[in-house]
Design a protein around this motif. Structure first.
Motif, PDB file in Angstrom:
ATOM      1  N   SER A   4       0.836  -1.192   0.000  1.00 46.64           N
ATOM      2  CA  SER A   4       0.000   0.000   0.000  1.00 46.64           C
ATOM      3  C   SER A   4       0.868   1.237   0.000  1.00 46.64           C
ATOM      4  O   SER A   4       1.970   1.241   0.542  1.00 46.64           O
ATOM      5  N   GLY A   5       0.353   2.330  -0.617  1.00 42.75           N
ATOM      6  CA  GLY A   5       1.125   3.568  -0.634  1.00 42.75           C
ATOM      7  C   GLY A   5       1.411   4.068   0.753  1.00 42.75           C
ATOM      8  O   GLY A   5       2.510   4.538   1.041  1.00 42.75           O
ATOM      9  N   GLU A   6       0.424   3.965   1.661  1.00 43.82           N
ATOM     10  CA  GLU A   6       0.628   4.432   3.032  1.00 43.82           C
ATOM     11  C   GLU A   6       1.704   3.601   3.715  1.00 43.82           C
ATOM     12  O   GLU A   6       2.560   4.127   4.425  1.00 43.82           O
ATOM     13  N   GLY A   7       1.672   2.280   3.495  1.00 45.03           N
ATOM     14  CA  GLY A   7       2.670   1.422   4.118  1.00 45.03           C
ATOM     15  C   GLY A   7       4.069   1.721   3.639  1.00 45.03           C
ATOM     16  O   GLY A   7       5.021   1.730   4.407  1.00 45.03           O
ATOM     17  N   GLN A   8       4.217   1.982   2.350  1.00 42.75           N
ATOM     18  CA  GLN A   8       5.527   2.315   1.808  1.00 42.75           C
ATOM     19  C   GLN A   8       6.048   3.606   2.416  1.00 42.75           C
ATOM     20  O   GLN A   8       7.222   3.713   2.761  1.00 42.75           O
ATOM     21  N   GLN A   9       5.171   4.590   2.545  1.00 46.40           N
ATOM     22  CA  GLN A   9       5.602   5.878   3.099  1.00 46.40           C
ATOM     23  C   GLN A   9       6.018   5.725   4.557  1.00 46.40           C
ATOM     24  O   GLN A   9       7.056   6.238   4.979  1.00 46.40           O
ATOM     25  N   ARG A  10       5.215   4.992   5.338  1.00 43.54           N
ATOM     26  CA  ARG A  10       5.530   4.823   6.748  1.00 43.54           C
ATOM     27  C   ARG A  10       6.765   3.947   6.925  1.00 43.54           C
ATOM     28  O   ARG A  10       7.582   4.176   7.806  1.00 43.54           O
ATOM     29  N   GLY A  11       6.922   2.921   6.061  1.00 43.45           N
ATOM     30  CA  GLY A  11       8.048   2.025   6.193  1.00 43.45           C
ATOM     31  C   GLY A  11       9.380   2.684   5.909  1.00 43.45           C
ATOM     32  O   GLY A  11      10.416   2.221   6.377  1.00 43.45           O
ATOM     33  N   THR A  12       9.361   3.764   5.117  1.00 41.11           N
ATOM     34  CA  THR A  12      10.611   4.468   4.820  1.00 41.11           C
ATOM     35  C   THR A  12      10.697   5.797   5.559  1.00 41.11           C
ATOM     36  O   THR A  12      11.548   6.626   5.256  1.00 41.11           O
ATOM     37  N   MET A 199      10.656   6.551  21.570  1.00 42.73           N
ATOM     38  CA  MET A 199       9.278   6.671  21.117  1.00 42.73           C
ATOM     39  C   MET A 199       9.177   7.600  19.902  1.00 42.73           C
ATOM     40  O   MET A 199       8.336   7.417  19.023  1.00 42.73           O
ATOM     41  N   GLY A 200      10.080   8.554  19.842  1.00 40.49           N
ATOM     42  CA  GLY A 200      10.096   9.472  18.709  1.00 40.49           C
ATOM     43  C   GLY A 200      10.539   8.824  17.415  1.00 40.49           C
ATOM     44  O   GLY A 200      10.377   9.419  16.341  1.00 40.49           O
ATOM     45  N   THR A 201      11.095   7.607  17.475  1.00 35.15           N
ATOM     46  CA  THR A 201      11.509   6.903  16.259  1.00 35.15           C
ATOM     47  C   THR A 201      10.425   5.992  15.707  1.00 35.15           C
ATOM     48  O   THR A 201      10.619   5.378  14.654  1.00 35.15           O
ATOM     49  N   LEU A 202       9.287   5.873  16.393  1.00 32.54           N
ATOM     50  CA  LEU A 202       8.218   4.993  15.924  1.00 32.54           C
ATOM     51  C   LEU A 202       7.511   5.620  14.719  1.00 32.54           C
ATOM     52  O   LEU A 202       7.254   6.824  14.678  1.00 32.54           O
ATOM     53  N   SER A 203       7.182   4.786  13.747  1.00 32.14           N
ATOM     54  CA  SER A 203       6.612   5.323  12.508  1.00 32.14           C
ATOM     55  C   SER A 203       5.314   6.103  12.718  1.00 32.14           C
ATOM     56  O   SER A 203       5.122   7.144  12.067  1.00 32.14           O
ATOM     57  N   PRO A 204       4.383   5.680  13.611  1.00 33.79           N
ATOM     58  CA  PRO A 204       3.178   6.504  13.794  1.00 33.79           C
ATOM     59  C   PRO A 204       3.493   7.889  14.357  1.00 33.79           C
ATOM     60  O   PRO A 204       2.775   8.858  14.063  1.00 33.79           O
ATOM     61  N   LEU A 206       6.489   9.524  13.859  1.00 32.51           N
ATOM     62  CA  LEU A 206       7.158  10.273  12.796  1.00 32.51           C
ATOM     63  C   LEU A 206       6.165  10.820  11.769  1.00 32.51           C
ATOM     64  O   LEU A 206       6.419  11.849  11.142  1.00 32.51           O
ATOM     65  N   ALA A 207       5.036  10.132  11.621  1.00 32.34           N
ATOM     66  CA  ALA A 207       4.051  10.552  10.622  1.00 32.34           C
ATOM     67  C   ALA A 207       3.170  11.703  11.100  1.00 32.34           C
ATOM     68  O   ALA A 207       2.449  12.303  10.295  1.00 32.34           O
ATOM     69  N   LEU A 208       3.224  12.051  12.380  1.00 35.48           N
ATOM     70  CA  LEU A 208       2.373  13.102  12.920  1.00 35.48           C
ATOM     71  C   LEU A 208       2.860  14.489  12.501  1.00 35.48           C
ATOM     72  O   LEU A 208       4.060  14.703  12.314  1.00 35.48           O
ATOM     73  N   LEU A 216       2.489  14.771  21.932  1.00 41.47           N
ATOM     74  CA  LEU A 216       2.479  13.356  22.304  1.00 41.47           C
ATOM     75  C   LEU A 216       3.716  12.992  23.114  1.00 41.47           C
ATOM     76  O   LEU A 216       3.627  12.333  24.158  1.00 41.47           O
ATOM     77  N   LEU A 217       4.885  13.451  22.678  1.00 42.62           N
ATOM     78  CA  LEU A 217       6.117  13.142  23.401  1.00 42.62           C
ATOM     79  C   LEU A 217       6.126  13.815  24.775  1.00 42.62           C
ATOM     80  O   LEU A 217       6.674  13.259  25.738  1.00 42.62           O
ATOM     81  N   ASP A 218       5.514  14.977  24.881  1.00 41.15           N
ATOM     82  CA  ASP A 218       5.384  15.623  26.186  1.00 41.15           C
ATOM     83  C   ASP A 218       4.507  14.794  27.124  1.00 41.15           C
ATOM     84  O   ASP A 218       4.803  14.673  28.323  1.00 41.15           O
ATOM     85  N   ARG A 219       3.428  14.220  26.606  1.00 38.44           N
ATOM     86  CA  ARG A 219       2.575  13.358  27.422  1.00 38.44           C
ATOM     87  C   ARG A 219       3.329  12.121  27.894  1.00 38.44           C
ATOM     88  O   ARG A 219       3.184  11.690  29.036  1.00 38.44           O
ATOM     89  N   ILE A 220       4.140  11.569  27.015  1.00 36.68           N
ATOM     90  CA  ILE A 220       4.948  10.404  27.398  1.00 36.68           C
ATOM     91  C   ILE A 220       5.926  10.780  28.508  1.00 36.68           C
ATOM     92  O   ILE A 220       6.089  10.046  29.493  1.00 36.68           O
ATOM     93  N   ARG A 221       6.567  11.921  28.370  1.00 36.30           N
ATOM     94  CA  ARG A 221       7.531  12.354  29.396  1.00 36.30           C
ATOM     95  C   ARG A 221       6.825  12.558  30.741  1.00 36.30           C
ATOM     96  O   ARG A 221       7.351  12.158  31.782  1.00 36.30           O
ATOM     97  N   ARG A 222       5.650  13.175  30.730  1.00 36.83           N
ATOM     98  CA  ARG A 222       4.917  13.378  31.984  1.00 36.83           C
ATOM     99  C   ARG A 222       4.541  12.045  32.619  1.00 36.83           C
ATOM    100  O   ARG A 222       4.619  11.878  33.839  1.00 36.83           O
ATOM    101  N   HIS A 223       4.143  11.093  31.801  1.00 40.69           N
ATOM    102  CA  HIS A 223       3.806   9.754  32.304  1.00 40.69           C
ATOM    103  C   HIS A 223       5.022   9.114  32.975  1.00 40.69           C
ATOM    104  O   HIS A 223       4.921   8.562  34.083  1.00 40.69           O
ATOM    105  N   LEU A 224       6.164   9.181  32.315  1.00 39.08           N
ATOM    106  CA  LEU A 224       7.381   8.582  32.876  1.00 39.08           C
ATOM    107  C   LEU A 224       7.829   9.304  34.146  1.00 39.08           C
ATOM    108  O   LEU A 224       8.331   8.680  35.090  1.00 39.08           O
TER     109      LEU A 224
END
Length: 253
Positions: A4-12, A199-204, A206-208, A216-224
């Motif tokens: 899929s086009g979306e998969g190719q974009q996210r995979g790279t 977490m910043g290296t995850l494809s979902p 990176l696509a944001l 999102l990364l701020d929420r993760i930091r607060r959780h940790l």
């Protein structure tokens, strides 16, 4: 990669963050790699293709076992990081659907956290083509162990559901036999900063869009920073390494 086009974009998409990927993604436990290659015991030094090799997390483990390693990775930035860390490895541009290697040239094809990007109907025949008789194909995944409460909390932040089972990730293919699955306990020493960077290296992620990614990364930091298991800023990340392997079917089945 996925067809899929979306998969190719996210995979790279990982190449844009290749240095962080190389630094923060976990390696694979030795016993998991040994189990993947166990049907080849007695062959002497193995020639192994690391397919969808990324920046070389699996490559490192294969080299430590004494294998001759070839790598195929479609993203030039990821390949560059791999070669920088492992200059003796032959790294080639290519995909699982078009592997740039001769027929019957490797004993095993291993895939680390990338098999879900492949078009399996096209990838399996290519993997079979480059394998020597009796060769092995294996897919490995590192998944954060959601039995840990703080990781379950991260999954809620991301809105992740249940991790796909090995049966769902890799389909049986007629060119291969004896599809087997097993899991291994693994871990990675982490800090709040390294976990957020990972977490910043995850494809979902990176696509944001940039602002959503920052939030999102701020929420993760607060959780940790507030969870009792991670609030001190240094902790062990529990990982489950799942391995699926299959042997190339011979002419007589």
């Amino acid at each position: 990669m996925s067809n899929s086009g979306e998969g190719q974009q996210r995979g790279t998409s990982f190449g844009s963050n290749a240095a962080a990927y190389a630094e923060h993604r976990p390696d694979y436990p030795r016993e998991a790699i040994e189990w993947a290659l166990a049907p080849l015991s007695g062959r002497g030094q193995l020639t192994v293709l690391d397919l969808g090799a990324g920046t070389g997390q699996l490559t490192r483990g294969l080299l430590d076992l004494g294998a001759k390693v070839l790598a195929v990775e479609p993203d030039a930035r990821m390949r560059s990081e791999l070669v920088r860390s492992h200059p003796t490895v032959g790294a080639h541009p290519g995909t699982a659907e078009e592997i740039p290697l001769p027929d019957a040239s490797v004993d095993a094809v291993l895939v680390g956290n990338a098999f879900h990007w492949f078009d399996q109907e096209r990838a399996f025949p290519e993997i079979a083509r480059v394998l020597r008789p009796g060769g092995v194909a294996a897919a490995l995944w590192n998944d954060d162990d959601a039995r840990a409460d703080w990781i379950a909390g991260l999954a809620e932040i991301f809105g992740w559901g249940k991790t796909a089972s090995p049966v769902e990730r890799v389909r049986q293919h007629p060119l291969f036999k004896d599809l087997e699955h097993t899991d291994f306990r693994h871990g990675q020493r982490s800090t709040t900063d390294s976990m957020v960077a990972r977490m910043g290296t995850l494809s979902p992620v990176l696509a944001l869009p940039e602002q959503e990614r920052v939030e999102l990364l701020d929420r993760i930091r607060r959780h940790l920073n507030t969870h009792p298991d991670t609030e001190k800023g240094e902790f062990d990340l529990p990982i489950v390494t799942s391995v699926t392997r299959a042997e190339l079917r011979g002419a007589n089945g």
